[in-house]
Every structure is written in structure tokens, then in C-alpha cells.
Write a protein that holds these residues in place. Structure first.
Motif, PDB file in Angstrom:
ATOM      1  N   LEU A 298      53.941  51.527  82.466  1.00  0.00           N
ATOM      2  CA  LEU A 298      53.535  51.330  83.843  1.00  0.00           C
ATOM      3  C   LEU A 298      52.978  49.983  84.147  1.00  0.00           C
ATOM      4  CD1 LEU A 298      51.655  54.737  83.920  1.00  0.00           C
ATOM      5  CD2 LEU A 298      53.844  54.589  84.762  1.00  0.00           C
ATOM      6  N   ASN A 299      52.765  49.591  85.364  1.00  0.00           N
ATOM      7  CA  ASN A 299      52.168  48.184  85.607  1.00  0.00           C
ATOM      8  C   ASN A 299      50.640  48.390  86.167  1.00  0.00           C
ATOM      9  OD1 ASN A 299      52.378  49.171  88.193  1.00  0.00           O
ATOM     10  ND2 ASN A 299      53.561  47.022  88.843  1.00  0.00           N
ATOM     11  N   ARG A 300      50.050  47.582  86.513  1.00  0.00           N
ATOM     12  CA  ARG A 300      48.716  47.597  86.740  1.00  0.00           C
ATOM     13  C   ARG A 300      48.435  48.293  88.175  1.00  0.00           C
ATOM     14  NH1 ARG A 300      45.540  42.040  87.121  1.00  0.00           N
ATOM     15  NH2 ARG A 300      43.506  43.312  87.257  1.00  0.00           N
ATOM     16  N   ALA A 301      49.531  48.406  89.004  1.00  0.00           N
ATOM     17  CA  ALA A 301      49.257  49.108  90.136  1.00  0.00           C
ATOM     18  C   ALA A 301      49.156  50.711  90.006  1.00  0.00           C
ATOM     19  CB  ALA A 301      50.291  48.546  91.299  1.00  0.00           C
ATOM     20  N   VAL A 302      49.442  51.379  89.066  1.00  0.00           N
ATOM     21  CA  VAL A 302      49.328  52.541  88.679  1.00  0.00           C
ATOM     22  C   VAL A 302      48.096  53.073  88.550  1.00  0.00           C
ATOM     23  CG1 VAL A 302      50.522  54.571  87.869  1.00  0.00           C
ATOM     24  CG2 VAL A 302      51.815  52.799  88.159  1.00  0.00           C
ATOM     25  N   PRO A 303      47.353  53.878  89.195  1.00  0.00           N
ATOM     26  CA  PRO A 303      46.147  54.147  89.090  1.00  0.00           C
ATOM     27  C   PRO A 303      46.114  55.471  88.193  1.00  0.00           C
ATOM     28  CG  PRO A 303      46.713  55.243  91.123  1.00  0.00           C
ATOM     29  CD  PRO A 303      47.863  54.287  90.610  1.00  0.00           C
ATOM     30  N   LEU A 304      44.638  55.847  87.730  1.00  0.00           N
ATOM     31  CA  LEU A 304      44.346  57.024  86.399  1.00  0.00           C
ATOM     32  C   LEU A 304      44.680  58.025  86.826  1.00  0.00           C
ATOM     33  CD1 LEU A 304      42.989  56.116  83.912  1.00  0.00           C
ATOM     34  CD2 LEU A 304      41.168  57.714  85.114  1.00  0.00           C
ATOM     35  N   ASP A 305      44.672  58.294  88.364  1.00  0.00           N
ATOM     36  CA  ASP A 305      45.015  59.660  88.828  1.00  0.00           C
ATOM     37  C   ASP A 305      46.508  60.115  88.827  1.00  0.00           C
ATOM     38  OD1 ASP A 305      44.150  59.531  92.175  1.00  0.00           O
ATOM     39  OD2 ASP A 305      45.202  58.114  90.881  1.00  0.00           O
ATOM     40  N   THR A 306      47.368  59.152  89.109  1.00  0.00           N
ATOM     41  CA  THR A 306      48.749  59.041  89.140  1.00  0.00           C
ATOM     42  C   THR A 306      49.091  59.103  87.693  1.00  0.00           C
ATOM     43  OG1 THR A 306      48.986  57.669  90.901  1.00  0.00           O
ATOM     44  CG2 THR A 306      50.986  57.935  89.730  1.00  0.00           C
ATOM     45  N   LEU A 307      48.580  58.385  86.759  1.00  0.00           N
ATOM     46  CA  LEU A 307      48.741  58.728  85.347  1.00  0.00           C
ATOM     47  C   LEU A 307      48.575  59.985  84.617  1.00  0.00           C
ATOM     48  CD1 LEU A 307      49.107  57.215  82.551  1.00  0.00           C
ATOM     49  CD2 LEU A 307      46.616  57.063  82.237  1.00  0.00           C
TER      50      LEU A 307
END
Lengths: 572, 183
Positions: free
Chosen positions: A213-222
Motif C-alpha cells: 500500500l501507499n502512504r495514503a492508506v491509513p491504519l484503519d483501512t489496513l
């Protein structure tokens, strides 16, 4: 073997997969050449200007997978102007016109336009895999075309490309019917992505094994993605910043624990070091860990993480790990084969946090070490000699001292003896990059001992032409030689021009070779393209043969001068 | 400020040359083809180069260190964000006529923060313990977090603190005791 029908030979050749071996097979006799060429599916072309797409298509009608490399290696370091060449469009155009059923395209250091990506996506029904490494020239619009049109796409792998990000909508272009994804890597994209589309895509991709993933994917999406894809083998985390007391973080811990197959971990493009304990449960299984884009992770938190990774085989890290941290690696990672230590502050040469000590510790603790890339503050001959003794299995040894002509700080001597020990001890060495204060002597050693050497990178070294001559005469298997800022001139260049036909390419910049010398090579060897790259307009006005050439790139080719060179490239 | 970067344009000029070398001597590193190659000249050359590359400000050589532009750009972005992102918060002290502002990002940890606050407001912070809060001073450092609650400074790791802290308040006297005693 001539008593066997072709089909039998073909079946036998199926087991021969390495490019080198298949190339050898094709040279045995006419009949083998014919059988091999019809059955060949995978072709690797190390220099896209060495052959034309038409000849490729003519020889290998069954081609399914093509790997192409474009710009010379030093282009990575801004030594080659942007529009020098390496355009993939003509290849895709030619393949599209033919009856080739292309399924896989792997490109490195090439210029890839959105137009090429669109043409690619529409021309090959069974296209499955696109891998772009260090490429440029495309935007997320091109990716949208790939997503939308390649119905059976399995792999979209973008590594360290410069992509013009038009923000987010390309992910939504994967149709609902696309369920075949095995690998998706968009870590190098800088823009926002549609998180909902990403979640849905992952949900409908049961075969997904690799996700970066790239930087724009936050922890809760992860966390949501991991819940939907517990079968992942390779994970690249984008943003890893959260409050360790929050509900989202607890959910993440649970999600990570379910991912028992993860063997490779990378990313942490944004990181809150106090949240690393959630990762510990999977660390014990990791074979590859890449923290080289995570400067936020250092000190004790980093060491604690590493202490959990006992099975690590490959580690990419920043030099803020320090010598002490490398000591922890040496104690923990007994299976380590590859180590890369990158500079965390490349703009301040005085701040590299690792020295020869860290390297010696790792060499002592990790006897299986065979591949090294090490950016450091300093190096000593004694350390190199010790490393050579501890690790005789090096295949790749790339050392970069941030001050490029720094001598051994203890003895003030050049590092000739140290590197000499490396080449003498490591009989299987294929790739070597030198730095530090070096005289002709180190090249004498290289010529004498580095029998398997295929690629050599030299910068700010040597005292005379002798250095280059030792290498050209001694290293029989040399394929790529790249030199910058060394006192090598025409005498060395012209000593054995036939040698260059046995190599893929030679790069020389800021050396002592003259225009006349280069012309001489070109004249004697019509099978080589000798390119002079000079943006300064000197070449236009002053065609004196005695003039020193700023950058020269020569390579063997079967198709003569290329037609796509820009103004400042002269092909002699 | 921790970072002291004056606009030393000469030092950051991109050109082909070694760190520290001047315009005229750009190719000095290459001109080491001395007629006799005995040890003395080698060492002398080494020493010479050492001196030339020892100056305090290092100019940048094109393409050195050899790392991919992509990687360089990534680190540069992170560095810039780190440098320019200043985290200014208001600091008030009970009884003081006006508030101050400090940039939390310039401090590496609590000791430095306290020193700065002590210098600014002329007071002393007490000794911190997890059980009792701050002992030995009538001044207690507190902060307002993202939820709007007033918390004792020092309980959580530094990184977490600077991300959560919205403003600081140095509480004084009897009010302070109440806060410090809560376990």
C-alpha cells in the motif's frame, strides 16, 4: 539426440528455464535452434537497443513474457538526461501488430507513456502481469487503463517509479468481474486512493498474495484489508500511525495475528514507533523485512522489532540503525543472506550512522551473508579483510563510503588491500561496487582474482590507465562496466576494443577519454553503438578530436544506430 | 532552533566536483598519475585529498551518494515535512499576565521541554514519579489533549504526547495537588 522427434526435445527443453541455458541450447545446432525458438516463452533483453522488436517477434513467435531494460544504471543517479531514450512504446506497438499473445511485461528504467499503457491494455487478451521498476513517463490514467481493460490481470507491481498522480480513481477502474489479482503493489504512488474501492477489490481477490500500500492508506483501512485477506504472503504497510489505546489499534492487532502466512514485510511509510508491538506476532516468520523508507523507526523500538525476526534472510534498513543495531542483527538473524543499509540523510555526508564496525559484526554473526549494499561513514582495510574471511560467499558486494575518496581512517592508506581481500576470498563474486581512496593496485587485484565478476562500478578511483586495463584484461566474464571520475583515457579505452563485443555495455563519465578515442572505437567496431552525451552545446561548436568527452555510453547491438536519440546524444 | 541552516548557496550548488573542492580544482581527484608510484606519494596524495574533503560545509557532487532519485525524493519530502511542520502550542501559567507559544517539535523529550518552560516562566518543575506525579514544587505541568481533558505531562511516551497535546498549562498551588495525586 537427433533420433528423437521434435516434440520430445521440446519437452526436454521445457525443463530448461534459465535464460543463459536456453541461449546455450539454441547454439548447439540448427535443429535445436529451431525447436528452442518455437518453444521459447520467456525472453530477457538487458538493453532495449541491442535488438529490435521486429527481430524479437520474428524469432520467438511463442513469446509470452518479455523483460526489457532501458537506461544505463547510472541514470538512477541523475547522470543521464531524462529524455535520453528507453521508450517502450515502439515495443508495445510492434507486439500489438503481431500475433504474439503477450501475457507478461517487465520493464526497468524505461520511459512508459500513458499511451503505451493504454495500447498494452487493449492489445493482449490474456495479459496477466505488469511489473515496472524505476520507470517514468506515466500517470495514474495509464494505470486506470490497465485496471479497466486487462480482464485477467494477476499482477500489477510498481516499484520506485516516478508517477504523476492524478489522484485515486484508477483503483475504481478494476471491474467487479476482476477477481484474479495475485499481486498489487502501488506503494510508490503519492496520491490519495479510493479506500472503499480498495477494500472491495481486496475482498473479491481470493488469490491475493502480495499487497503493498501507499502512504495514503491509513491504519484503519489496513485493518479491514487484513481481515479480508489473511492469506497474504507479502505485505507493504502504508501509514502506520495510531493511538495504541484506541479500539482501531486493538482490532488491528487481532487482524495481524490472523495473517499467519506473511513472510515479507515492507513500507511503514509513516510510522508511530510505539505501535510496533502489534507486528511482533508475525515477525518470527518473516524472511524479508524492508524498513528502508521508515526513518521514524530507530533506536530501541527498531532493535526490539528486529529481535523478533529470527528467520530473516533479507533485511533492508536505514543507517539510523547504527553499528549497535547491526550488532543486534548479527545476534538475531542467523539466516541472513542479504543486507542493504541505506543512508537516512543523503544530503549531509557527515551524518552516516554506520561504520566498519557494524559490517564486521554482521559478517561475524551471519555466515550465510552473500549480498551486501552498505552506505557508511568510513571503512578500514582491517575490517574488509575480516569480512572477507568471515563471509567467503559474497555474490554481490557494494560498498559506498559517503565521502567517495576517503582513505582508511586508522592507517590513512587507500582501501586497495581491503577490497583485494574481498575479491580473493569471494570466488563467486559477480557484482562489485567500489568506493573510498583507491589506487591502480585494487584493479590489479580485481583483474587477478575476480574471475566470475560480471558487473563493476567504479567512482573517483585509480591513478592511471593501468587500472582500467587490469580489469579489461583480467575479468573474462565482465558484462557491465560503469566508471565515473577516473583518470582513464584513450590508451585504456582502445587497448582491446574487441572486448566490448563480449560485454553488454560500458559507461564512462568525467574521465579522460577524448572524442578522437571514441571515434576510433566506433570505427573499429561497427557492432557497437558509441554514444556521446553532452548537453553543454560544446559538441556543436567544437568538434576537436582532442576534446575530452563528458559522458560516453557504448553497447553492443545487432540493429545499428537508434533513431530516437535526442539532440545532445551523438552516435558515432 | 535545532536546525541551523543558513542559505549557503555555494555549498549546495550542484556541480561536478568533490565535497569541499573549489571551482578551479574540480578534477584534482583524477590528477593523481604521479611519475613514481611509491608509498610516500600515495600517502601524500591521500593526506592532500583528506585535507581537501575536510571542510565544515560539504558541497554536493552530482549523482553522489549513488541512491535512486525516487529514494532521495522520498527522504527529502519526509525531511521537509519534519522540518517545516512546527507544532506550536500555547503555554499558560497560573498568575502570569500573558501566554506564550512553544514549538513542541524542537524538543527531543520531556527534560528539554521542562527546561524551556522553566526558562520561559522562571519556575522549577518538581520530581516526577508515576505514583505521585510531581513532588517538590507547587508548579505542575499539565496539558489539554485531543479529547479536551486536562492531563498530567509526563505519563505517556514523548511521541504520543506531542501528537496529543493541544495546549499546555502550568498549574499552581492547591489545584495542582489534586491532579498530581490521582493514580
Amino acid at each position: 539426440m537427433n533420433y528423437f522427434p521434435d516434440e520430445v526435445l521440446e519437452h526436454v527443453f521445457d525443463f530448461i528455464t534459465s535464460h543463459k541455458d536456453r541461449n546455450s541450447v539454441s547454439l548447439v545446432c540448427k535443429s535445436w535452434y529451431k525447436i528452442e525458438r518455437y518453444s521459447r516463452q520467456r525472453v530477457f533483453i538487458g538493453n532495449c537497443y541491442s535488438i529490435s522488436p521486429e527481430r524479437l517477434i520474428a524469432r520467438f513467435p511463442g513469446l509470452k513474457s518479455l523483460t526489457l531494460k532501458g537506461k544505463p544504471h547510472f541514470a538512477d543517479f541523475n547522470l543521464v538526461p531524462h529524455d535520453w531514450g528507453g521508450f517502450v512504446y515502439p515495443w508495445i506497438e510492434a507486439l500489438a501488430k503481431s500475433r504474439i499473445g503477450l501475457e507478461e511485461l517487465r520493464l526497468k528504467r524505461m520511459v512508459v507513456s500513458d499511451e503505451s499503457l493504454e495500447l498494452l491494455s487493449k492489445s493482449f487478451v490474456n495479459f496477466k502481469s505488469l511489473v515496472l521498476v524505476s520507470c517514468e513517463g506515466f500517470t495514474t490514467d495509464g494505470l486506470a487503463a490497465i485496471a479497466a481493460n486487462c480482464r485477467f490481470l494477476r499482477e500489477l507491481d510498481l516499484q520506485e517509479n516516478e508517477v504523476d498522480d492524478h489522484r485515486g480513481h484508477w483503483l475504481s477502474c478494476f471491474p467487479e468481474s476482476c477477481t484474479s489479482l495475485i499481486s498489487l503493489n502501488f506503494a510508490c504512488l503519492r496520491g490519495e486512493v479510493n479506500l472503499g474501492a480498495l477494500e472491495r477489490l481486496v475482498s473479491r481477490s481470493p488469490n491475493l498474495k502480495s499487497l503493498r500500500l501507499n502512504r495514503a492508506v491509513p491504519l484503519d483501512t489496513l485493518q479491514k484489508l487484513l481481515m479480508r485477506a489473511p492469506q497474504l504472503v507479502d505485505l507493504g504497510i502504508g501509514s502506520y500511525v495510531h493511538d495504541p489505546f484506541s479500539e482501531a489499534y486493538n482490532k488491528l492487532k487481532i487482524a495481524i495475528q490472523r495473517c499467519k502466512s506473511i513472510r515479507s514485510l515492507s513500507g511503514f511509510l509513516e510510522v508511530a514507533p510505539h505501535c510496533m508491538s502489534a507486528i511482533y506476532p508475525i515477525c518470527g516468520n518473516l524472511t524479508f523485512l524492508n524498513l528502508s523508507y521508515a526513518p521514524g523507526l530507530h533506536g530501541n523500538k527498531l532493535m526490539k522489532l528486529i529481535q523478533h525476526c529470527r528467520k530473516l534472510q533479507r533485511l533492508w534498513i536505514l543507517d539510523c540503525i547504527g553499528d549497535k543495531g547491526l550488532g543486534v542483527v548479527a545476534l538475531t538473524c542467523k539466516e541472513l543472506q542479504e543486507l542493504r543499509v541505506f543512508p537516512s540523510d543523503p544530503f549531509e555526508a557527515g551524518n552516516a550512522a554506520v561504520t566498519e564496525e557494524g559490517l564486521v559484526l554482521v559478517s561475524a554473526g551471519c555466515p550465510k551473508l552473500n549480498s551486501l549494499l552498505y552506505f557508511c561513514q568510513q571503512m578500514t582495510n582491517a575490517a574488509l579483510i575480516t569480512v572477507a574471511k568471515n563471509c567467503p560467499n559474497f555474490i554481490r558486494f557494494r560498498l559506498c563510503i559517503l565521502d567517495p575518496i576517503k582513505p582508511d581512517p586508522v592507517t590513512n592508506q587507500p582501501l586497495d588491500e581491503g577490497f583485494g581481500a574481498i575479491v580473493q576470498s569471494c570466488k563467486g563474486l559477480k557484482r562489485l561496487s567500489l568506493s573510498g581512496l583507491l589506487t591502480d593496485q585494487v584493479f590489479l587485484y580485481i583483474g587477478m582474482y575476480a574471475e566470475q565478476l560480471e558487473m563493476l562500478s567504479i567512482a573517483f578511483a585509480a591513478d592511471s590507465d593501468k587500472g582500467m586495463l587490469y580489469v579489461l584484461n583480467g575479468c573474462k566474464k565482465l558484462r557491465k562496466l560503469e566508471i565515473r571520475d577516473c583518470p582513464f583515457g584513450d590508451a585504456a579505452l582502445l587497448e582491446d576494443v574487441g572486448k566490448y563485443e563480449t560485454m553488454r555495455s560500458l559507461w564512462m563519465s568525467s574521465c579522460e577519454v577524448t572524442l578522437g578515442g571514441c571515434k576510433s572505437v566506433a570505427e573499429k567496431m561497427p557492432s557497437l553503438n558509441v554514444e556521446i552525451i553532452d548537453e553543454s552545446e560544446q559538441m556543436e561548436f567544437n568538434l576537436d578530436d582532442k576534446q575530452k568527452v563528458d559522458k560516453m555510453y557504448l553497447y553492443r547491438t545487432l540493429v545499428g544506430h537508434r533513431k530516437d536519440a535526442p539532440e545532445y546524444v551523438w552516435i558515432l | 532552533m535545532v536546525f541551523e541552516k543558513d542559505l549557503n548557496l555555494y555549498a549546495t550548488e550542484l556541480r561536478l566536483g568533490l565535497p569541499g573542492s573549489s571551482e578551479e580544482s574540480i578534477r584534482i581527484s583524477n590528477k593523481r598519475a604521479l611519475p613514481d608510484m611509491n608509498d610516500d606519494s600515495g600517502v601524500a596524495a591521500a593526506k592532500k585529498c583528506d585535507q581537501e574533503t575536510a571542510p565544515p560545509t560539504k558541497a554536493q557532487v552530482v549523482g553522489w551518494p549513488p541512491i535512486r532519485s525516487y529514494r532521495k525524493n522520498s527522504l527529502q519530502t519526509k525531511k521537509t515535512e519534519a522540518e517545516t511542520g512546527g507544532m506550536y502550542v500555547k503555554v499558560s501559567m497560573d498568575g502570569a499576565p500573558y501566554l506564550r507559544k512553544i514549538d513542541l517539535k524542537v524538543y527531543k523529550g520531556y527534560p528539554e521541554l521542562f527546561k524551556a518552560m522553566e526558562d520561559m516562566f522562571k519556575f522549577k518543575v518538581g520530581k516526577y514519579s508515576e505514583r505521585e506525579g510531581y513532588n517538590g514544587s507547587e508548579f505542575v505541568p499539565t496539558y489539554e489533549d485531543k479529547d479536551g481533558d486536562w492531563m498530567l505531562v509526563g505519563d505517556v511516551p514523548w511521541e504520543m504526547f506531542i501528537n496529543a497535546c493541544k495546549r499546555l498549562r502550568i498549574v499552581r498551588g492547591s489545584e495542582a495537588r489534586g491532579l498530581g495525586c490521582v493514580v
